[in-house]
Motif scaffolding. Structure first.
Motif, PDB file in Angstrom:
ATOM      1  N   LEU A   7       0.850  -0.606   0.092  1.00  0.00           N
ATOM      2  CA  LEU A   7       0.251  -0.124   0.250  1.00  0.00           C
ATOM      3  C   LEU A   7       0.933   1.133   0.062  1.00  0.00           C
ATOM      4  O   LEU A   7       1.849   1.492   0.590  1.00  0.00           O
ATOM      5  N   TYR A  79      -5.391   3.883   4.006  1.00  0.00           N
ATOM      6  CA  TYR A  79      -4.907   2.194   4.472  1.00  0.00           C
ATOM      7  C   TYR A  79      -5.946   1.519   4.642  1.00  0.00           C
ATOM      8  O   TYR A  79      -5.734   0.664   3.815  1.00  0.00           O
ATOM      9  N   ILE A  93       2.950  -1.903   4.726  1.00  0.00           N
ATOM     10  CA  ILE A  93       2.297  -0.713   4.211  1.00  0.00           C
ATOM     11  C   ILE A  93       3.763   0.300   4.550  1.00  0.00           C
ATOM     12  O   ILE A  93       4.729  -0.359   5.244  1.00  0.00           O
ATOM     13  N   SER A 179       6.671   3.170  10.075  1.00  0.00           N
ATOM     14  CA  SER A 179       5.609   2.996   9.430  1.00  0.00           C
ATOM     15  C   SER A 179       5.766   2.015   8.339  1.00  0.00           C
ATOM     16  O   SER A 179       5.220   2.436   6.979  1.00  0.00           O
ATOM     17  N   GLN A 203      -0.826   4.073  12.888  1.00  0.00           N
ATOM     18  CA  GLN A 203       0.723   3.705  13.643  1.00  0.00           C
ATOM     19  C   GLN A 203       1.761   2.889  14.571  1.00  0.00           C
ATOM     20  O   GLN A 203       1.152   2.217  14.819  1.00  0.00           O
TER      21      GLN A 203
END
Length: 253
Positions: A7, A79, A93, A179, A203
């Motif tokens: 992502l 997300y 991610i 992240s 996060q």
């Protein structure tokens, strides 16, 4: 064969996007993993979406999946939006600004397979990890007043923000504010359903909630590099969000 969905939330990343995508494609092809790259652009005024469309033409619609949104709605919701369209067994991610180098992904995948971890997170603060490209002001963390310290740490020094969160929340990982992570898809779906944060603190909350569910977490040292092109997205709203979110997690977990 397992499939990995990456992502990539974007906002004004026109210069960085072609390079990060090229590096991702090279990494996954060299290691023979099945993958897709999902780009979630929040209506960037710099033409990021047009660049993403050009990349899709180059690499194909199965490799580059475009899921743009009409406005800048926050990292957490990006997300959520991307996850709804992910077809992989695992979701990665990461930032699209070249702060996270795709070369670390192989280590994420290897560690996850070895121990069957629910989550693998990159850490800047264990042996082998680090932060590069920050000037003196971003490394300075000593100020006289606590309230100013909290705000300053969030603005200029993610190490300081991470340390503050470690003291208050005791999450059991060395890099709570990072992240760059790999999740089992089902794990990410459950965590997202429970998380309330939508900005910078998202996060951090994900890891805290993961500990509540007793999910297993592995860490891989990474080199974090400050962006080359564009400007940081961290601003006043993120400062307030971080402070509120940290206090909320401290009070409720």
């Amino acid at each position: 064969m397992s499939k990995y969905s990456i992502l990539l939330p974007t906002y004004n990343e026109r210069e960085n996007l072609p390079l990060i995508v090229w590096l991702l494609v090279r990494e996954f092809k060299e290691n023979g993993h099945n993958y897709e790259i999902i780009i979630i652009d929040d209506n960037s005024p710099d033409g990021t979406r047009k660049v993403a469309e050009q990349l899709q033409q180059i690499y194909g619609e199965e490799t580059i999946v475009l899921r743009p949104r009409a406005a800048k709605l926050g990292l957490g919701t990006a997300y959520v939006h991307g996850m709804k369209h992910a077809t992989g067994d695992y979701i990665i991610i990461m930032d699209a600004d070249m702060s996270h180098h795709p070369r670390h992904i192989g280590g994420f995948i290897d560690l996850q397979k070895k121990h069957n971890y629910d989550i693998v997170t990159g850490t800047r603060y264990s042996k082998g990890g680090g932060v590069h490209g920050w000037d003196l002001m971003r490394k300075l963390i000593r100020l006289d007043y606590m309230i100013v310290l909290v705000l300053y740490l969030v603005v200029v020094n993610s190490r300081g923000a991470n340390y503050l969160a470690q003291v208050l929340l005791n999450p059991g990982v060395s890099d709570l504010t990072g992240s760059f992570r790999l999740y089992k898809k089902a794990v990410l779906e459950q965590l997202v359903a429970k998380c309330q944060s939508k900005g910078y603190v998202f996060q951090m909350e994900m890891i805290v909630r993961a500990r509540q569910f007793s999910y297993t977490i592995g860490e891989v040292p990474i080199a974090f590099v400050d962006r080359v092109y564009g400007e940081s997205k961290l601003g006043g709203n993120e400062i307030v969000s971080y402070a509120k979110g940290l206090l909320h997690l401290f009070a409720t977990t």
